[in-house]
Design an enzyme around this catalytic site. Structure first.
Site, PDB file in Angstrom:
ATOM      1  N   ASP A  96       0.745  -1.182  -0.009  1.00 29.29           N
ATOM      2  CA  ASP A  96      -0.004   0.082   0.059  1.00 29.29           C
ATOM      3  C   ASP A  96       0.885   1.038   0.043  1.00 29.29           C
ATOM      4  O   ASP A  96       0.352   2.314  -0.518  1.00 29.29           O
ATOM      5  CB  ASP A  96      -1.201   0.054   1.113  1.00 29.29           C
ATOM      6  CG  ASP A  96      -0.083  -0.028   2.757  1.00 29.29           C
ATOM      7  OD1 ASP A  96       0.647  -0.588   2.618  1.00 29.29           O
ATOM      8  OD2 ASP A  96      -1.010   0.458   3.573  1.00 29.29           O
ATOM      9  N   GLU A 141       9.606 -10.410  -2.368  1.00 23.28           N
ATOM     10  CA  GLU A 141      10.618  -9.364  -2.663  1.00 23.28           C
ATOM     11  C   GLU A 141      12.158  -9.952  -2.937  1.00 23.28           C
ATOM     12  O   GLU A 141      12.875  -9.446  -3.183  1.00 23.28           O
ATOM     13  CB  GLU A 141      10.449  -8.720  -1.455  1.00 23.28           C
ATOM     14  CG  GLU A 141       9.067  -7.505  -1.311  1.00 23.28           C
ATOM     15  CD  GLU A 141       8.086  -8.326  -0.538  1.00 23.28           C
ATOM     16  OE1 GLU A 141       6.991  -7.811  -0.371  1.00 23.28           O
ATOM     17  OE2 GLU A 141       8.221  -9.530  -0.159  1.00 23.28           O
ATOM     18  N   HIS A 166       1.023   0.381  10.487  1.00 24.85           N
ATOM     19  CA  HIS A 166       1.682  -1.107   9.970  1.00 24.85           C
ATOM     20  C   HIS A 166       2.717  -1.010   9.306  1.00 24.85           C
ATOM     21  O   HIS A 166       3.302  -0.029   8.822  1.00 24.85           O
ATOM     22  CB  HIS A 166       0.283  -1.676   9.160  1.00 24.85           C
ATOM     23  CG  HIS A 166       0.085  -1.122   7.890  1.00 24.85           C
ATOM     24  ND1 HIS A 166      -0.745   0.233   7.973  1.00 24.85           N
ATOM     25  CD2 HIS A 166       0.398  -1.382   6.824  1.00 24.85           C
ATOM     26  CE1 HIS A 166      -0.796   0.407   6.672  1.00 24.85           C
ATOM     27  NE2 HIS A 166      -0.164  -0.362   6.019  1.00 24.85           N
ATOM     28  N   HIS A 167       3.440  -2.196   9.178  1.00 30.07           N
ATOM     29  CA  HIS A 167       4.735  -2.298   8.799  1.00 30.07           C
ATOM     30  C   HIS A 167       5.903  -1.643   9.567  1.00 30.07           C
ATOM     31  O   HIS A 167       7.071  -1.255   8.883  1.00 30.07           O
ATOM     32  CB  HIS A 167       4.827  -1.817   7.371  1.00 30.07           C
ATOM     33  CG  HIS A 167       3.753  -2.904   6.567  1.00 30.07           C
ATOM     34  ND1 HIS A 167       3.406  -4.073   6.966  1.00 30.07           N
ATOM     35  CD2 HIS A 167       3.345  -2.491   4.987  1.00 30.07           C
ATOM     36  CE1 HIS A 167       2.648  -4.491   5.974  1.00 30.07           C
ATOM     37  NE2 HIS A 167       2.706  -3.705   4.966  1.00 30.07           N
ATOM     38  N   GLY A 218      27.148 -16.556  -2.552  1.00 30.43           N
ATOM     39  CA  GLY A 218      26.661 -17.641  -2.435  1.00 30.43           C
ATOM     40  C   GLY A 218      25.342 -17.816  -1.437  1.00 30.43           C
ATOM     41  O   GLY A 218      25.198 -18.900  -0.952  1.00 30.43           O
ATOM     42  N   ASP A 243      18.571 -29.174  -6.372  1.00 29.49           N
ATOM     43  CA  ASP A 243      17.286 -29.344  -5.973  1.00 29.49           C
ATOM     44  C   ASP A 243      16.902 -28.549  -4.574  1.00 29.49           C
ATOM     45  O   ASP A 243      16.012 -27.938  -4.309  1.00 29.49           O
ATOM     46  CB  ASP A 243      16.749 -30.804  -5.632  1.00 29.49           C
ATOM     47  CG  ASP A 243      17.806 -31.689  -4.953  1.00 29.49           C
ATOM     48  OD1 ASP A 243      18.891 -31.044  -4.700  1.00 29.49           O
ATOM     49  OD2 ASP A 243      17.384 -32.883  -4.314  1.00 29.49           O
ATOM     50  N   ASN A 262      19.582 -34.132  -6.737  1.00 31.53           N
ATOM     51  CA  ASN A 262      20.730 -35.287  -5.897  1.00 31.53           C
ATOM     52  C   ASN A 262      20.341 -35.500  -4.446  1.00 31.53           C
ATOM     53  O   ASN A 262      20.916 -35.662  -3.558  1.00 31.53           O
ATOM     54  CB  ASN A 262      22.071 -35.065  -6.027  1.00 31.53           C
ATOM     55  CG  ASN A 262      22.566 -33.452  -5.513  1.00 31.53           C
ATOM     56  OD1 ASN A 262      21.563 -32.828  -5.025  1.00 31.53           O
ATOM     57  ND2 ASN A 262      23.321 -32.899  -6.100  1.00 31.53           N
ATOM     58  N   GLY A 270      18.944 -33.590  -1.850  1.00 26.81           N
ATOM     59  CA  GLY A 270      19.317 -32.732  -0.698  1.00 26.81           C
ATOM     60  C   GLY A 270      20.506 -31.938  -0.731  1.00 26.81           C
ATOM     61  O   GLY A 270      20.990 -31.542  -2.116  1.00 26.81           O
ATOM     62  N   GLU A 303      26.488 -29.062   1.542  1.00 30.93           N
ATOM     63  CA  GLU A 303      26.693 -29.150   2.875  1.00 30.93           C
ATOM     64  C   GLU A 303      27.098 -30.762   3.494  1.00 30.93           C
ATOM     65  O   GLU A 303      27.972 -30.862   4.285  1.00 30.93           O
ATOM     66  CB  GLU A 303      25.393 -28.731   3.503  1.00 30.93           C
ATOM     67  CG  GLU A 303      25.146 -27.206   3.536  1.00 30.93           C
ATOM     68  CD  GLU A 303      24.845 -26.598   2.174  1.00 30.93           C
ATOM     69  OE1 GLU A 303      24.310 -27.394   1.203  1.00 30.93           O
ATOM     70  OE2 GLU A 303      25.117 -25.445   2.155  1.00 30.93           O
TER      71      GLU A 303
END
Length: 557
Positions: free
Chosen positions: A29, A52, A115-116, A413, A440, A467, A469, A473
């Site tokens: 708004d 956003e 608001h916000h 990254g 994925d 693959n 997952g 990591e």
């Protein structure tokens, strides 16, 4: 339609003057009436995003191809959703104009609990946050609007960094005078004395070197110095390597191109050629952990001539206020040319001779074979976008054809960045074929923007590497840990679920034969979005990532 020339129209006209033709964002708004002005503008298109953060990523991708971009969000909730994307633009020197529609000036001055906000009457919390990740900031008023717009936009363009414009809802419709002078002025050339001193200092060093090399990185593209880099290379005859953050800034089919340097994970010839060089013309380079395999470069700092966007630095001797392009052109016009044989140049095209590729129809897909097939699939003039993870580290080893633009985000990254970024890169130049390579896990973060691609009738090629997952990591820590697992999706069904009808083709591939058939079929349908799920084993990863996982694990101890 309002015929009065306004502050909002002034801002949009200046964005258009910079070549921006699309503005990304999400309505709220506090920005709605300003969005009306964007919609009414004859030269700009509004591209609404699913959130956003995706809008910020899309703007970043757009700017990497087009030179600069803009997005609009609402105050507080909207701008904080976008801040991660803007931080990535700041880290990797991408010029993006972040516009926030905010509450009316009177409301902010009176500290009303609207608001916000945080409900404490303060309206500058979020602009303070943006101060940390942008090069210039402003809150527009009736008195300062046109001058401040010009100031921050010039900063964005010249410094190649994001900027922040706070546009209160009661300000954009106020009258303004149309611009009389162009926004951008011709940049002042370096002084003759500075250039003469630089050349007098550097030329003897370069001429004395027995194994000089040019090592270039991403700032070459940010500051539009690709042609100057090519001039320098061909004028000197020196071998050229890039880092992965700047992959594609130099024609990888050129006989002087020797590869993408990554420290200890580089091929032996390339690693020795860089690490043992007695003179390195380091052009637009920043040495970060992910592009140097954990700072594993072994060349001597004393051998480096650092050529940056605003200065040249050799062993602490600095020559300031010389643009990157001018530095390269001055050196190109002065350094004596040498031949490839005396410089021991083995181009990457000879280091990695392309062997005949035969599809093994029923063979399960592996990372190694997938990247070999991708190498054959990429064409001249493509845009290749690779998400940080198996996609980036696999793609960095794939030799590119002439005029291929490579987009990655190895410094910031942020996984998932590349899918919305591909929306931006494709809109920036719809005539080029865009290829997205994404894992994925990253895909699940930002997949909604496939719907925007379908709505805008864009035709990228999306490879989702399934693959099972977070493989990056897993390579660093916890290969079987629950936190590296994700829910298995029916990825090939996503375009249909997100509203696609006849404007997409989707494939699920588990074998080399299925992928080869998909690649052939895609060529028949260049005018639709093509979506390919590529299934590989959980711990199958590019060789370089196997090494990097151990390096990053040790770095984190």
């Amino acid at each position: 339609m309002n015929t009065t020339y306004t502050i909002g129209r002034y801002l949009i006209d200046r964005l258009g003057e910079l070549g921006i033709r699309h503005i990304f964002g999400v309505p709220g708004d506090y920005n709605l009436s300003f969005l009306d002005t964007i919609i009414e503008h004859p030269a700009l298109d509004w591209v609404g995003n699913c959130n956003e953060l995706n809008a910020a990523y899309a703007a970043d991708g757009y700017a990497r191809i087009h030179g600069i971009a803009a997005l609009v969000t609402t105050f507080g909730v909207g701008e904080l959703s976008a801040v991660n994307g803007i931080a990535g633009s700041r880290a990797e020197q991408v010029p993006v104009v972040k516009i926030t529609g905010s509450p009316a000036t009177k409301i902010a001055d009176e500290g009303r609990l609207v608001h916000h906000t945080l409900g404490d009457g303060a309206f500058d919390h979020f602009s303070k946050m943006y101060k940390e990740v942008t090069a210039a900031q402003t809150t527009l008023t009736a008195e300062n609007a046109t001058e401040e717009i010009d100031r921050v936009l010039r900063t964005c363009w010249y410094e190649k960094a994001p900027v922040y414009i706070n546009l209160p809802v009661d300000i954009h419709a106020l009258p303004a005078k149309q611009p009389k002078e162009p926004l951008l002025q011709e940049e002042q050339a370096a002084s003759i004395d500075t250039i003469s001193l630089m050349l007098g200092t550097l030329i003897p060093v370069i001429e004395k070197a027995k194994s000089p090399v040019i090592l270039a990185d991403y700032q070459v593209s940010r500051f539009h110095a690709e042609e100057a880099l090519m001039n320098l290379a061909e004028a000197t005859g020196f071998p050229v390597a890039t880092l992965s953050m700047g992959k594609g800034i130099f024609n990888e089919e050129h006989p002087q191109f020797i590869g993408v340097y990554s420290g200890k994970t580089s091929p032996d010839y390339l690693r020795n050629r860089i690490d043992n060089a007695d003179c390195i013309l380091s052009v637009g380079v920043k040495l970060t952990d992910s592009i140097t395999s954990g700072f594993s470069q072994e060349f001597m700092d004393s051998a480096v001539i650092q050529i940056s966007p605003e200065e040249v630095n050799y062993q602490g001797i600095k020559f300031s206020k010389i643009s990157l392009e001018e530095s390269l052109n001055q050196l190109a016009g002065t350094v004596k040319k040498r031949d490839a044989q005396s410089l021991n140049i083995i181009p990457v095209t000879e280091q990695q001779k392309e062997e005949p590729f035969y599809v093994k129809e029923d063979q399960a897909l592996t990372q190694k074979r997938f990247w070999e097939m991708v190498r054959l699939f990429i064409q001249k003039d493509d845009v290749v976008v690779a998400d940080q993870g198996t996609s980036f580290f696999g793609a960095q080893t794939v030799p590119l054809k002439e005029n291929v633009t490579f987009v990655g985000q190895p410094l910031w990254g942020s996984i998932g960045y590349t899918l919305p970024a591909t929306l931006g890169t494709q809109l920036a130049n719809p005539s080029r074929r865009n290829i997205l390579l994404i894992g994925d896990g990253a895909f699940q973060l930002t997949f909604q923007e496939v719907s925007t691609m379908l709505r805008e009738d864009l035709h990228p090629i999306i490879f989702v590497i399934n693959n099972d997952g977070y493989t990056v990591e897993r390579s660093i820590h916890g290969p079987e840990a629950k936190y590296n697992d994700i829910k298995m999706w029916r990825y090939a069904n996503i375009p249909a679920i997100l509203g696609g009808n006849k404007n997409f083709k989707s494939y699920k591939t588990t074998t080399e034969g299925e992928l080869a058939d998909a690649l052939k079929d895609m060529a028949k349908s260049p005018d639709v979005l093509r979506f390919v799920e590529v299934v590989t084993q959980k711990m199958d990863m590019p060789k370089v990532l196997t090494v990097l996982g151990k390096i990053f694990a040790a770095q984190n101890d």
